[in-house]
Scaffold this motif. Structure first.
Motif, mmCIF file in Angstrom:
data_model
loop_
_atom_site.group_PDB
_atom_site.id
_atom_site.type_symbol
_atom_site.label_atom_id
_atom_site.label_comp_id
_atom_site.label_asym_id
_atom_site.label_seq_id
_atom_site.Cartn_x
_atom_site.Cartn_y
_atom_site.Cartn_z
ATOM 1 N N UNK A 311 -12.407 28.245 -5.644
ATOM 2 C CA UNK A 311 -12.736 29.692 -4.506
ATOM 3 C C UNK A 311 -14.792 29.805 -4.329
ATOM 4 N N UNK A 312 -15.157 29.005 -5.027
ATOM 5 C CA UNK A 312 -16.864 28.962 -5.001
ATOM 6 C C UNK A 312 -16.883 28.240 -3.172
ATOM 7 N N UNK A 313 -16.044 27.179 -3.121
ATOM 8 C CA UNK A 313 -15.716 26.785 -1.880
ATOM 9 C C UNK A 313 -15.325 27.067 -0.528
ATOM 10 N N UNK A 314 -14.357 27.940 -1.066
ATOM 11 C CA UNK A 314 -13.599 28.489 0.138
ATOM 12 C C UNK A 314 -14.648 30.513 -0.057
ATOM 13 N N UNK A 315 -15.273 30.983 0.576
ATOM 14 C CA UNK A 315 -15.461 32.395 0.156
ATOM 15 C C UNK A 315 -14.603 32.993 0.952
ATOM 16 N N UNK A 316 -14.533 32.336 1.972
ATOM 17 C CA UNK A 316 -13.380 33.600 2.907
ATOM 18 C C UNK A 316 -12.247 33.811 2.999
ATOM 19 N N UNK A 317 -11.805 32.540 2.316
ATOM 20 C CA UNK A 317 -10.445 33.150 0.679
ATOM 21 C C UNK A 317 -10.032 33.165 0.257
ATOM 22 N N UNK A 318 -11.905 33.812 -0.718
ATOM 23 C CA UNK A 318 -11.932 35.318 -2.034
ATOM 24 C C UNK A 318 -11.302 36.345 -0.947
ATOM 25 N N UNK A 319 -12.909 36.716 -0.178
ATOM 26 C CA UNK A 319 -12.726 37.674 0.241
ATOM 27 C C UNK A 319 -11.868 38.232 0.705
ATOM 28 N N UNK A 320 -10.680 37.561 1.456
ATOM 29 C CA UNK A 320 -9.723 37.701 2.564
ATOM 30 C C UNK A 320 -8.888 38.154 0.573
ATOM 31 N N UNK A 321 -8.148 37.862 0.134
ATOM 32 C CA UNK A 321 -7.602 37.713 -1.128
ATOM 33 C C UNK A 321 -8.264 39.214 -1.559
ATOM 34 N N UNK A 322 -9.428 38.784 -1.791
ATOM 35 C CA UNK A 322 -10.005 40.331 -2.764
ATOM 36 C C UNK A 322 -9.413 41.778 -3.217
ATOM 37 N N UNK A 323 -9.699 41.694 -1.387
ATOM 38 C CA UNK A 323 -9.165 43.141 -1.068
ATOM 39 C C UNK A 323 -7.960 44.142 -1.450
ATOM 40 N N UNK A 324 -6.713 42.942 -1.116
ATOM 41 C CA UNK A 324 -5.355 43.834 -2.124
ATOM 42 C C UNK A 324 -5.492 43.614 -3.403
ATOM 43 N N UNK A 325 -6.291 42.419 -4.111
ATOM 44 C CA UNK A 325 -6.495 42.077 -5.121
ATOM 45 C C UNK A 325 -6.891 43.725 -5.497
ATOM 46 N N UNK A 326 -8.017 44.081 -5.276
ATOM 47 C CA UNK A 326 -8.945 45.386 -5.581
ATOM 48 C C UNK A 326 -7.493 46.654 -5.978
ATOM 49 N N UNK A 327 -6.903 46.911 -4.539
ATOM 50 C CA UNK A 327 -5.447 48.064 -4.381
ATOM 51 C C UNK A 327 -4.005 46.785 -4.866
ATOM 52 N N UNK A 328 -3.813 46.795 -6.015
ATOM 53 C CA UNK A 328 -2.526 45.314 -6.495
ATOM 54 C C UNK A 328 -2.045 45.919 -6.244
ATOM 55 N N UNK A 329 -1.718 47.834 -7.044
ATOM 56 C CA UNK A 329 -0.756 48.623 -7.516
ATOM 57 C C UNK A 329 -0.593 48.757 -6.400
ATOM 58 N N UNK A 330 -1.360 49.525 -5.592
ATOM 59 C CA UNK A 330 -0.510 50.158 -4.187
ATOM 60 C C UNK A 330 0.038 49.341 -3.641
ATOM 61 N N UNK A 331 -0.508 48.263 -3.518
ATOM 62 C CA UNK A 331 -0.099 46.836 -2.455
ATOM 63 C C UNK A 331 1.454 46.287 -3.376
ATOM 64 N N UNK A 332 1.766 46.196 -4.349
ATOM 65 C CA UNK A 332 2.692 46.264 -4.862
ATOM 66 C C UNK A 332 4.013 46.992 -4.558
ATOM 67 N N UNK A 333 3.669 47.937 -5.321
ATOM 68 C CA UNK A 333 4.604 49.226 -4.409
ATOM 69 C C UNK A 333 5.394 49.367 -3.474
#
Length: 409
Positions: A311-333
């Protein structure tokens, strides 16, 4: 068999700095796990045959089987363990947050679990009987009771639970080999799968009735096997949270490397045995489950360790995945809702009409849309919509600052 669905956990700590700040890598890891869960679960949402442990009769080509084997080998039962780990980890953050604010944790957390149970019940009945949210509600009560456990004791208890579950599956394998009929606990016949598919392309009442019927078939295995397995992974997360290991990953690189070596060797070997038991009939499925219970956590840990090291070497990937991760319950349902609209009579009724490769492509497309939708939503709101409701219930008041003002506002 064990459910492959899992509940995404949500950190209550506010954005910012200091001890109460969100950990971006954890949000990204949650988003990564959310994608894995969708790729696994879409097969169970798309076909009654897959739910019954069979390959869809209409799709028997080499590419179809290659996808089935790959998903089972590399993904199945691994990402639900990551979510269980994150549930236990976020539990420690919620404890710390309540202590800092001088709030009574127990009534708040019980309200949260009550909301989680209601969401899970509605999800299971209306969208997907493989729901695990109700299991998390029950496991949450156990975590509440065990909240003062030491990290070492939590790990020992988790290992003990895993060993007991593996022995239980060994016992089931032995009993089945002697002629014990287990068909009353799981829908494991092609006839059951065909009946299920016919109901799922029907009207609303037919779909709901079929979901309830499936729930009754898997209830015993869910209560006695899935619950303890989820609790074991949660206890590991609780131990890691108590030790604060994810707050300074640079100090634990040696541990992460060891997890990779052990996980990818032992974990992949066990996953191969499990996959063979699931698809070739060379060994009984219960033997495969027993091996998988012991080795899947190691492979899941290797995935997490690899992701966190990269992750430290791929900060862009981290930013992309963090957004759905922050609202994971909403996305899961939302994933279950979208898949229901695609595969059941709620919408297009494409049950058993979509090949495994296309299922994976659809899953990736749905997740890509969720990434964009999550980024848009979190640019305007502090919480996802379901997270907002659950937080409202937890604190018994409307969350303050839920809407982010526009620049200069």
């Amino acid at each position: 068999m064990r459910s492959h669905q899992s509940h995404p956990t949500i950190l209550d700590a506010p954005p910012g700095t200091g001890k109460g700040a969100r950990i971006a890598s954890v949000d990204a890891l949650r988003g990564f796990a959310l994608l894995g869960i969708l790729v696994v679960n879409i097969a169970f949402l798309a076909s009654g045959y897959r739910m019954a442990g069979h390959a869809e009769p209409a799709f028997q080509g080499p590419l179809d089987w290659g996808v089935r084997w790959s998903v089972t080998l590399f993904l199945e039962n691994k990402f639900y363990l990551l979510f269980s780990f994150l549930f236990g980890y976020s539990f420690t953050l919620q404890l710390d947050s309540a202590a800092r604010q001088g709030l009574r944790f127990t009534p708040m957390f019980l309200r949260r679990l009550g909301g989680l149970f209601l969401l899970g019940l509605a999800h299971a009945v209306l969208l997907f009987p493989g729901d695990i949210l109700t299991t998390y509600a029950a496991v949450g009560v156990a975590l509440l009771v065990l909240r003062r456990i030491t990290p070492k004791a939590a790990v020992v208890l988790a290992v003990g639970l895993t060993a007991l579950l593996a022995l239980a599956f060994v016992l089931l394998a032995v009993l089945t080999s002697t002629g014990l009929d287990m068909s009353h606990t799981v829908a494991d016949t092609a006839a059951e799968a065909a009946r299920s598919d016919q109901a799922l392309v029907g009207g609303v009442w037919q779909i709901i009735t079929e979901h309830v019927r499936k729930l009754s078939l898997i209830l015993v295995l869910r209560v006695f096997f899935q619950g303890p397995a989820v609790l074991a992974a949660c206890l590991i997360g609780l131990a890691v949270g108590k030790l604060g290991l994810l707050r300074d990953l640079s100090a634990h690189q040696d541990t992460l490397r060891r997890l990779q070596w052990i996980g990818f060797t032992v974990g992949l070997s066990g996953a191969l045995f499990y996959t063979a038991s699931a698809w070739t009939g060379a060994v009984h499925k219960f033997w495969g489950e027993a091996v998988d219970l012991v080795t899947a956590p190691l492979l899941a840990a290797a995935y997490a360790a690899t992701f966190l090291r990269l992750l430290p070497h791929l900060p862009g990937l981290g930013r992309v995945l963090a957004a759905p991760g922050r609202m994971a319950l909403s996305n899961y349902l939302a994933q279950s809702l979208i898949c229901s609209l695609i595969f059941t009579g709620y919408g297009l009724a494409l049950v058993d009409r979509v090949s495994p490769p296309l299922e994976v492509a659809i899953a990736c497309g749905v997740f890509a849309v969720q990434v964009l939708a999550s980024q848009w939503w979190l640019g305007r709101h502090r919480y996802g919509p379901v997270e907002w409701w659950l937080r409202h219930l937890t604190y018994w008041r409307r969350p303050a600052g839920a809407v982010i003002p526009p620049p200069g506002g």
